[in-house]
Design a protein around this motif. Structure first.
Motif, PDB file in Angstrom:
ATOM      1  N   ILE A 192       0.817  -1.212   0.000  1.00 33.62           N
ATOM      2  CA  ILE A 192       0.000   0.000   0.000  1.00 33.62           C
ATOM      3  C   ILE A 192       0.853   1.265   0.000  1.00 33.62           C
ATOM      4  N   SER A 193       2.156   1.117  -0.102  1.00 33.29           N
ATOM      5  CA  SER A 193       3.070   2.266  -0.069  1.00 33.29           C
ATOM      6  C   SER A 193       3.746   2.489  -1.411  1.00 33.29           C
ATOM      7  N   MET A 194       3.128   2.051  -2.494  1.00 29.83           N
ATOM      8  CA  MET A 194       3.736   2.199  -3.806  1.00 29.83           C
ATOM      9  C   MET A 194       4.019   3.651  -4.194  1.00 29.83           C
ATOM     10  N   PRO A 195       3.180   4.625  -3.808  1.00 33.32           N
ATOM     11  CA  PRO A 195       3.519   6.015  -4.165  1.00 33.32           C
ATOM     12  C   PRO A 195       4.873   6.461  -3.633  1.00 33.32           C
ATOM     13  N   ILE A 196       5.135   6.205  -2.349  1.00 34.72           N
ATOM     14  CA  ILE A 196       6.402   6.656  -1.780  1.00 34.72           C
ATOM     15  C   ILE A 196       7.553   5.792  -2.282  1.00 34.72           C
ATOM     16  N   ILE A 197       7.309   4.505  -2.517  1.00 33.11           N
ATOM     17  CA  ILE A 197       8.367   3.640  -3.038  1.00 33.11           C
ATOM     18  C   ILE A 197       8.753   4.058  -4.453  1.00 33.11           C
ATOM     19  N   ALA A 198       7.757   4.382  -5.270  1.00 28.35           N
ATOM     20  CA  ALA A 198       8.054   4.854  -6.624  1.00 28.35           C
ATOM     21  C   ALA A 198       8.802   6.181  -6.597  1.00 28.35           C
ATOM     22  N   THR A 199       8.428   7.053  -5.677  1.00 33.68           N
ATOM     23  CA  THR A 199       9.116   8.338  -5.544  1.00 33.68           C
ATOM     24  C   THR A 199      10.563   8.145  -5.145  1.00 33.68           C
ATOM     25  N   LEU A 200      10.799   7.315  -4.143  1.00 38.80           N
ATOM     26  CA  LEU A 200      12.171   7.045  -3.701  1.00 38.80           C
ATOM     27  C   LEU A 200      12.980   6.370  -4.809  1.00 38.80           C
ATOM     28  N   THR A 201      12.350   5.455  -5.530  1.00 37.57           N
ATOM     29  CA  THR A 201      13.045   4.768  -6.620  1.00 37.57           C
ATOM     30  C   THR A 201      13.509   5.762  -7.675  1.00 37.57           C
ATOM     31  N   LEU A 202      12.638   6.713  -8.008  1.00 42.21           N
ATOM     32  CA  LEU A 202      12.995   7.720  -9.010  1.00 42.21           C
ATOM     33  C   LEU A 202      14.130   8.598  -8.515  1.00 42.21           C
ATOM     34  N   TRP A 203      14.039   9.074  -7.278  1.00 37.12           N
ATOM     35  CA  TRP A 203      15.090   9.926  -6.719  1.00 37.12           C
ATOM     36  C   TRP A 203      16.434   9.210  -6.694  1.00 37.12           C
ATOM     37  N   ILE A 204      16.443   7.992  -6.166  1.00 39.41           N
ATOM     38  CA  ILE A 204      17.697   7.261  -6.006  1.00 39.41           C
ATOM     39  C   ILE A 204      18.288   6.894  -7.362  1.00 39.41           C
ATOM     40  N   ALA A 205      17.443   6.429  -8.282  1.00 38.34           N
ATOM     41  CA  ALA A 205      17.940   6.028  -9.603  1.00 38.34           C
ATOM     42  C   ALA A 205      18.530   7.217 -10.352  1.00 38.34           C
ATOM     43  N   VAL A 206      17.864   8.356 -10.318  1.00 35.44           N
ATOM     44  CA  VAL A 206      18.384   9.550 -11.000  1.00 35.44           C
ATOM     45  C   VAL A 206      19.698   9.991 -10.366  1.00 35.44           C
ATOM     46  N   ALA A 207      19.770   9.932  -9.027  1.00 36.79           N
ATOM     47  CA  ALA A 207      21.002  10.337  -8.342  1.00 36.79           C
ATOM     48  C   ALA A 207      22.167   9.436  -8.740  1.00 36.79           C
ATOM     49  N   HIS A 208      21.950   8.133  -8.790  1.00 37.96           N
ATOM     50  CA  HIS A 208      23.026   7.218  -9.174  1.00 37.96           C
ATOM     51  C   HIS A 208      23.390   7.382 -10.645  1.00 37.96           C
ATOM     52  N   TRP A 209      22.396   7.574 -11.498  1.00 37.70           N
ATOM     53  CA  TRP A 209      22.675   7.697 -12.931  1.00 37.70           C
ATOM     54  C   TRP A 209      23.489   8.958 -13.231  1.00 37.70           C
ATOM     55  N   ASN A 210      23.191  10.046 -12.537  1.00 37.88           N
ATOM     56  CA  ASN A 210      23.857  11.319 -12.818  1.00 37.88           C
ATOM     57  C   ASN A 210      25.159  11.510 -12.046  1.00 37.88           C
TER      58      ASN A 210
END
Length: 294
Positions: A192-210
């Motif tokens: 039931i926490s997919m919104p925050i998990i998706a948000t964290l996934t986007l933040w972390i993935a972008v940070a690692h990629w850049n």
């Protein structure tokens, strides 16, 4: 009717000005991207004296040159490994820490929360971090790019607030049925926490990629460098050795350093741009809910 007409005129004026302002911002934002795209698709014999967003001729020789370069290929692979591995581990560690600190019955919760928040404003510094990574034997490895920043304090606080906003009755009813904390977390809270998990996934993935600075410091082997370092050397330093521009093939007239740089930039940013639409619908909800409750 006059006050109503005056109010309607004010609203229409505001809407028009707002629309024009948004249109201007869109143009200013999109034009550099369109120009780089046009440059990357242009042959090497064109003139760069004027800016253009529609290439006079279209060629894929620039992308072929970039995507067949050994440094770019190895950098792309290293960046993908870092992004996927770092995102998975960081997400797991962040959720564990946030879920623990969200519980009122956790001993000294306020103290530990303040202790974690303290790290947002004060850190050991670059030299102590370098000495720590070196003493742990992590130099010249992917772990040196992942473990030092495994948990982002800001992301953890956002996730903690999200978990605190969830109804306590869910956990209470699960415990009555005999569920333990891990069962509650993985079977009830995370689904039931997919919104925050998706948000964290986007933040972390972008940070690692850049990210590139940590790779510049901790990685000494050129074959282990991430894609951002390769792009930096091609675009900023103009290193001929990176692209071997003096060893053109049959398409040598179709490329030049400027078109190669443009193609390298697009190869670097397009993958992470394509990743965003899959998480966009969860992003706004996750940020809003996670930032409301302190």
């Amino acid at each position: 009717m006059k006050p109503f007409a005056r109010k309607l005129h004010t609203i229409n004026t505001f809407d028009i000005v707002n629309a024009l302002l948004m249109l201007l911002i869109c143009i200013v934002t999109l034009y550099p991207f369109l120009y780089i795209l046009s440059l990357s698709l242009s042959p090497g014999d064109i003139s760069f004296a004027t800016l253009h967003i529609i290439p006079p001729k279209i060629t894929m020789a620039n992308f072929h040159k970039v995507l067949t370069n050994d440094f770019v290929i190895s950098g792309f692979v290293n960046t993908i490994i870092r992004t996927f591995l770092g995102t998975a581990l960081s997400l797991m560690a962040t959720i564990f820490a946030a879920y623990t600190l969200s519980k009122k019955y956790f001993p000294h919760r306020s103290f530990w929360t303040a202790f974690v928040v303290f790290t947002m404003f004060f850190s050991g510094g670059l030299i102590p971090n370098y000495l720590l990574v070196k003493s742990l034997g992590l130099m010249n490895s992917t772990w040196a790019l992942i473990l030092p920043g495994l948990i982002s304090t800001f992301s953890m606080i956002i996730a903690r607030n999200f978990f605190m906003a969830l109804p306590e009755s869910l956990e209470e009813s699960a415990k009555i049925d005999g569920a333990n904390d891990l069962h509650i977390l993985f079977r009830i809270m995370i689904p039931i926490s997919m919104p925050i998990i998706a948000t964290l996934t986007l933040w972390i993935a972008v940070a690692h990629w850049n990210a590139w600075f940590d790779s510049l410091i901790y990685i000494t082997d050129a074959s282990k460098q991430v894609l951002q370092i390769v792009m930096r050397r091609i675009v900023l330093e103009g290193t001929q050795q990176m692209m071997d521009l003096n060893a053109f093939d049959d398409n040598s007239l179709a490329v030049n350093p400027e078109t190669i740089k443009a193609a390298t930039i697009l190869v670097t940013i397009i993958p992470i741009i394509l990743f965003y639409p899959f998480l966009q619908k969860y992003f706004v909800k996750g940020v809003l809910v996670g930032s409301l409750k302190g």
